[in-house]
Scaffold this active site. Sequence first.
Site, PDB file in Angstrom:
ATOM      1  N   HIS A 230      53.422  72.118 -38.260  1.00  0.00           N
ATOM      2  CA  HIS A 230      53.040  73.026 -39.448  1.00  0.00           C
ATOM      3  C   HIS A 230      51.765  72.567 -40.015  1.00  0.00           C
ATOM      4  O   HIS A 230      51.571  72.933 -41.103  1.00  0.00           O
ATOM      5  CB  HIS A 230      54.292  72.752 -40.453  1.00  0.00           C
ATOM      6  CG  HIS A 230      55.501  73.091 -40.081  1.00  0.00           C
ATOM      7  ND1 HIS A 230      55.865  74.561 -39.844  1.00  0.00           N
ATOM      8  CD2 HIS A 230      56.791  72.458 -39.376  1.00  0.00           C
ATOM      9  CE1 HIS A 230      56.922  74.604 -39.395  1.00  0.00           C
ATOM     10  NE2 HIS A 230      57.635  73.332 -39.221  1.00  0.00           N
TER      11      HIS A 230
ATOM     12  N   LYS B 233      51.857  49.646 -42.107  1.00  0.00           N
ATOM     13  CA  LYS B 233      51.454  48.174 -41.741  1.00  0.00           C
ATOM     14  C   LYS B 233      50.059  48.316 -40.967  1.00  0.00           C
ATOM     15  O   LYS B 233      49.064  47.448 -41.292  1.00  0.00           O
ATOM     16  CB  LYS B 233      52.445  47.923 -40.604  1.00  0.00           C
ATOM     17  CG  LYS B 233      53.717  47.374 -40.993  1.00  0.00           C
ATOM     18  CD  LYS B 233      53.556  46.445 -41.824  1.00  0.00           C
ATOM     19  CE  LYS B 233      53.821  46.864 -43.320  1.00  0.00           C
ATOM     20  NZ  LYS B 233      54.832  46.359 -44.226  1.00  0.00           N
TER      21      LYS B 233
ATOM     22  N   LYS C  70      50.001  40.866 -53.020  1.00  0.00           N
ATOM     23  CA  LYS C  70      51.382  40.759 -52.654  1.00  0.00           C
ATOM     24  C   LYS C  70      52.377  41.367 -53.410  1.00  0.00           C
ATOM     25  O   LYS C  70      53.146  42.135 -53.118  1.00  0.00           O
ATOM     26  CB  LYS C  70      51.730  39.504 -52.583  1.00  0.00           C
ATOM     27  CG  LYS C  70      53.116  38.906 -51.987  1.00  0.00           C
ATOM     28  CD  LYS C  70      53.326  39.569 -50.439  1.00  0.00           C
ATOM     29  CE  LYS C  70      54.643  39.543 -49.780  1.00  0.00           C
ATOM     30  NZ  LYS C  70      54.892  40.563 -48.862  1.00  0.00           N
TER      31      LYS C  70
ATOM     32  N   ASN D  90      47.576  38.771 -67.389  1.00  0.00           N
ATOM     33  CA  ASN D  90      48.404  39.645 -66.354  1.00  0.00           C
ATOM     34  C   ASN D  90      48.962  40.721 -66.848  1.00  0.00           C
ATOM     35  O   ASN D  90      49.595  40.595 -67.667  1.00  0.00           O
ATOM     36  CB  ASN D  90      49.214  38.613 -65.417  1.00  0.00           C
ATOM     37  CG  ASN D  90      50.186  39.564 -64.546  1.00  0.00           C
ATOM     38  OD1 ASN D  90      49.553  40.472 -63.937  1.00  0.00           O
ATOM     39  ND2 ASN D  90      51.418  39.177 -64.392  1.00  0.00           N
ATOM     40  N   GLY D  91      48.354  41.803 -66.364  1.00  0.00           N
ATOM     41  CA  GLY D  91      48.872  43.096 -66.804  1.00  0.00           C
ATOM     42  C   GLY D  91      47.728  44.092 -67.148  1.00  0.00           C
ATOM     43  O   GLY D  91      46.537  44.066 -66.895  1.00  0.00           O
TER      44      GLY D  91
ATOM     45  N   TRP E 131      43.639  40.113 -59.529  1.00  0.00           N
ATOM     46  CA  TRP E 131      43.527  41.387 -58.716  1.00  0.00           C
ATOM     47  C   TRP E 131      42.819  42.609 -59.820  1.00  0.00           C
ATOM     48  O   TRP E 131      43.564  42.910 -60.707  1.00  0.00           O
ATOM     49  CB  TRP E 131      44.675  41.795 -58.233  1.00  0.00           C
ATOM     50  CG  TRP E 131      44.782  43.306 -57.376  1.00  0.00           C
ATOM     51  CD1 TRP E 131      44.790  43.338 -56.116  1.00  0.00           C
ATOM     52  CD2 TRP E 131      45.191  44.654 -57.872  1.00  0.00           C
ATOM     53  NE1 TRP E 131      44.637  44.564 -55.675  1.00  0.00           N
ATOM     54  CE2 TRP E 131      45.012  45.283 -56.800  1.00  0.00           C
ATOM     55  CE3 TRP E 131      45.403  45.099 -59.051  1.00  0.00           C
ATOM     56  CZ2 TRP E 131      45.221  46.889 -56.781  1.00  0.00           C
ATOM     57  CZ3 TRP E 131      45.691  46.583 -59.184  1.00  0.00           C
ATOM     58  CH2 TRP E 131      45.347  47.435 -57.869  1.00  0.00           C
TER      59      TRP E 131
ATOM     60  N   GLU F  73      47.352  49.013 -43.698  1.00  0.00           N
ATOM     61  CA  GLU F  73      47.254  47.867 -44.521  1.00  0.00           C
ATOM     62  C   GLU F  73      46.203  46.912 -43.990  1.00  0.00           C
ATOM     63  O   GLU F  73      45.606  46.195 -44.699  1.00  0.00           O
ATOM     64  CB  GLU F  73      48.400  47.127 -44.728  1.00  0.00           C
ATOM     65  CG  GLU F  73      49.108  47.513 -46.057  1.00  0.00           C
ATOM     66  CD  GLU F  73      50.269  46.869 -46.165  1.00  0.00           C
ATOM     67  OE1 GLU F  73      51.329  46.616 -45.535  1.00  0.00           O
ATOM     68  OE2 GLU F  73      50.828  46.423 -47.310  1.00  0.00           O
TER      69      GLU F  73
ATOM     70  N   CYS G 267      47.946  39.886 -61.472  1.00  0.00           N
ATOM     71  CA  CYS G 267      47.125  38.768 -61.399  1.00  0.00           C
ATOM     72  C   CYS G 267      48.114  37.666 -61.383  1.00  0.00           C
ATOM     73  O   CYS G 267      49.203  37.686 -61.826  1.00  0.00           O
ATOM     74  CB  CYS G 267      46.038  38.436 -62.411  1.00  0.00           C
ATOM     75  SG  CYS G 267      45.126  39.911 -62.695  1.00  0.00           S
TER      76      CYS G 267
ATOM     77  N   ARG H 164      49.460  37.284 -55.747  1.00  0.00           N
ATOM     78  CA  ARG H 164      49.401  38.288 -56.691  1.00  0.00           C
ATOM     79  C   ARG H 164      47.856  38.919 -56.779  1.00  0.00           C
ATOM     80  O   ARG H 164      47.612  39.504 -57.900  1.00  0.00           O
ATOM     81  CB  ARG H 164      49.676  37.705 -57.961  1.00  0.00           C
ATOM     82  CG  ARG H 164      51.119  36.969 -57.925  1.00  0.00           C
ATOM     83  CD  ARG H 164      51.393  36.262 -59.292  1.00  0.00           C
ATOM     84  NE  ARG H 164      51.643  37.208 -60.322  1.00  0.00           N
ATOM     85  CZ  ARG H 164      52.836  37.640 -60.455  1.00  0.00           C
ATOM     86  NH1 ARG H 164      53.881  37.405 -59.853  1.00  0.00           N
ATOM     87  NH2 ARG H 164      53.044  38.623 -61.683  1.00  0.00           N
TER      88      ARG H 164
ATOM     89  N   GLU I   6      56.623  53.460 -42.151  1.00  0.00           N
ATOM     90  CA  GLU I   6      56.540  52.070 -42.315  1.00  0.00           C
ATOM     91  C   GLU I   6      55.518  51.420 -41.321  1.00  0.00           C
ATOM     92  O   GLU I   6      54.563  50.569 -41.499  1.00  0.00           O
ATOM     93  CB  GLU I   6      58.015  51.285 -42.129  1.00  0.00           C
ATOM     94  CG  GLU I   6      57.910  49.564 -42.148  1.00  0.00           C
ATOM     95  CD  GLU I   6      57.046  49.058 -43.307  1.00  0.00           C
ATOM     96  OE1 GLU I   6      56.993  49.781 -44.407  1.00  0.00           O
ATOM     97  OE2 GLU I   6      56.811  47.739 -43.154  1.00  0.00           O
TER      98      GLU I   6
HETATM   99  O1  M6R Z   1      57.712  43.401 -53.815  1.00  0.00           O
HETATM  100  P1  M6R Z   1      58.087  44.791 -53.602  1.00  0.00           P
HETATM  101  O2  M6R Z   1      59.075  45.118 -52.407  1.00  0.00           O
HETATM  102  O3  M6R Z   1      58.576  45.556 -54.877  1.00  0.00           O
HETATM  103  O4  M6R Z   1      56.741  45.389 -53.271  1.00  0.00           O
HETATM  104  C1  M6R Z   1      56.574  46.806 -53.010  1.00  0.00           C
HETATM  105  C2  M6R Z   1      55.298  46.985 -52.333  1.00  0.00           C
HETATM  106  O5  M6R Z   1      54.186  46.724 -53.328  1.00  0.00           O
HETATM  107  C3  M6R Z   1      55.073  46.528 -51.097  1.00  0.00           C
HETATM  108  O6  M6R Z   1      56.135  46.789 -50.019  1.00  0.00           O
HETATM  109  C4  M6R Z   1      53.618  47.054 -50.297  1.00  0.00           C
HETATM  110  O7  M6R Z   1      53.622  48.253 -50.154  1.00  0.00           O
HETATM  111  C5  M6R Z   1      53.588  45.905 -49.245  1.00  0.00           C
HETATM  112  N1  M6R Z   1      52.203  45.489 -49.116  1.00  0.00           N
HETATM  113  C6  M6R Z   1      53.543  46.680 -47.736  1.00  0.00           C
HETATM  114  O8  M6R Z   1      53.557  45.874 -46.549  1.00  0.00           O
END
Ligand code: M6R
Length: 608
Positions: free
Chosen positions: A504, A485, A603, A100-101, A74, A488, A2, A27, A481
């Site tokens: 497989h 994307k 994020k 936060n935590g 969050w 997400e 958060c 966050r 990757e």
């Molecule tokens: O800030 P970071 O690069 O450590 O974050 C790692 C992941 O949380 C981050 O890459 C996440 O998978 C993204 N939402 C991907 O787009």
Amino acid sequence: MCGIYGYVGSNNPVKKAIEGLKKLEYRGYDSAGIAGVKDGKILSCKEVGKVSRLEEEIEKSHLSLDVAISHTRWATHGEPSQINAHPHFDDKKSLAVVHNGIIENYQGLKDELKKKGVEFLSDTDTEVVAHLISHFYKGDLVQAVKETVQLLKGAFALAIVHKDHPDSIVAVAHESPMVIGIGNEEAFIASDPNSFAPHTRKVVFLSNSEIALVKKDKLEVFSSDMERLEKKQEELKVGVYDSSKGQFEHYTLKEIFEQPQTIRNALSGKINEELGTAVFTGLQQELPRLGSVSRILILACGTSWHAGYVASYLFEEFSRIPVQVEISSEFRYKNPILNENALVIAISQSGETADTLAAVRELKAKGAKVLALCNVQGSSLARESDYTIFLNAGPEVGVCSTKAFTSQLTILSLLALLLARMRHLSRDEGVRFLNHLNKLPDLVKSILEEREIIRGIAKKYSSFDNFFFLGRQYMYPTALEGALKLKEISYINANGYPAGEMKHGPIALINPDCPTVALTTNKKTYAKMLSNIMEVKARKGPVIAIASKDEKDVDRIADDVIFIPETIDSLSPILATIATQLLAYYIAYERGESIDQPRNLAKSVTVE
Ligand code: M6R
């Protein structure tokens, strides 16, 4: 995970808090809230949804406070709701807490408090903190916080206001970030110093359960056993960036389009054309050790892990050094075997990912030196690592990571080059590699210029609910990757797979309703990729190929092709990724999804 923001001073605490909270929305954005002291009472406002909802409510209620703490959430414990939104209070509403935590032992503490007759309103772990502080409070808020903190297990950053202390915020941090900004007759507390950077650059970071008593003109910091500490005041180094969306509808698209420049930033000052090698000024004193590195261990999560995975191919191919790439959250369950010639690289855009920080702390406890790749100055990872290479990509606001990934790949390519040149790679080979790297910004630009082609393909496939992304060698992590994307931001089930692994098992899922994005740009694996595409086509699966402009056969087999410029295999992840980013963006756009802030995500993932 958060965001916390607080303000002490006479410059409209409520307005300041909302302004700061908006910068912390990356966050988490399930709910938001604010509390503070006014006329000897705790007043508050909480809303489900984004900070703008909270702002609307505050405007309606004309909330005014003398000191304010605020929070964007969050959800971890308890669904996103007004009751579970922070701040939380004791039963007399004499104090308010934001957190936060995760308090790992909250259930036991809650049971104990319940036995004493305390009633709980929320499902959160945080509410126990409010009741405990109230229980210990005998007029000295710092002392009550100290007694509470001694009972807590887990990671936490807390900020507390009390009705008897209208001029103070008490802040604590243990394995979660908390920084205090010292202004002129005003002070700030926040999870991220960038949120108050326009007001002050003078900062003090808290850690190890340190407790701060923050007033507008005075800061006192105590250790967890109440010893007064002389904390070092640091000067925050933050670049000046345009934080608006500019001409773009979403930050995500803006950040995709920034990549020619962010790749240039990543290259800037790190190239020695003459010697055909890379230069990292911050690593000069480490050079002798880099020359004898016999193993590389990479730690990261999500997109950063994908960057590390691509780099493992690069380091092995160019530097001839064995590489182990670990997802940070899994790494901690291993008992890592490290030798003194190992180089540990931790990759994190935010520098606040709790899993990566935990893995780094474990390795540092074992005596390892850690090199961080990070985008955020002043972040926990940057502060805790021995060396940091910054991406200089500017703030990445979109929750889905785009420009950070290509900057990470650029820097990792340079690092692989440096290690290779310190070993067997010739000057001429180094110069050739640099030539290819230098061309990347223009090549990326040319893909962006052809966005309408990708947009058309995205429209055609936007109604499908299942996708595969396939690749071999460098294109395998690139496929992971690309799939991430799409998942997400469009909520489509997308699986990244090594193309050779389809037969497989996963090929059972191929049917006319399951398109495959085939990444064919690695020359070394091109022929095999074509065979894999044929296998998908034989099962009536639609295929979108992402191919180099010089690959002509693929056009005859795939249903649609996104052609991208040619480069060497090891750098093609950067170019292919631009295409997968645009594809995901335009599919999500067609489906009308919340692209910059997808559901359930944040994020910066600051909980384990
Ligand atoms: O800030 P970071 O690069 O450590 O974050 C790692 C992941 O949380 C981050 O890459 C996440 O998978 C993204 N939402 C991907 O787009």
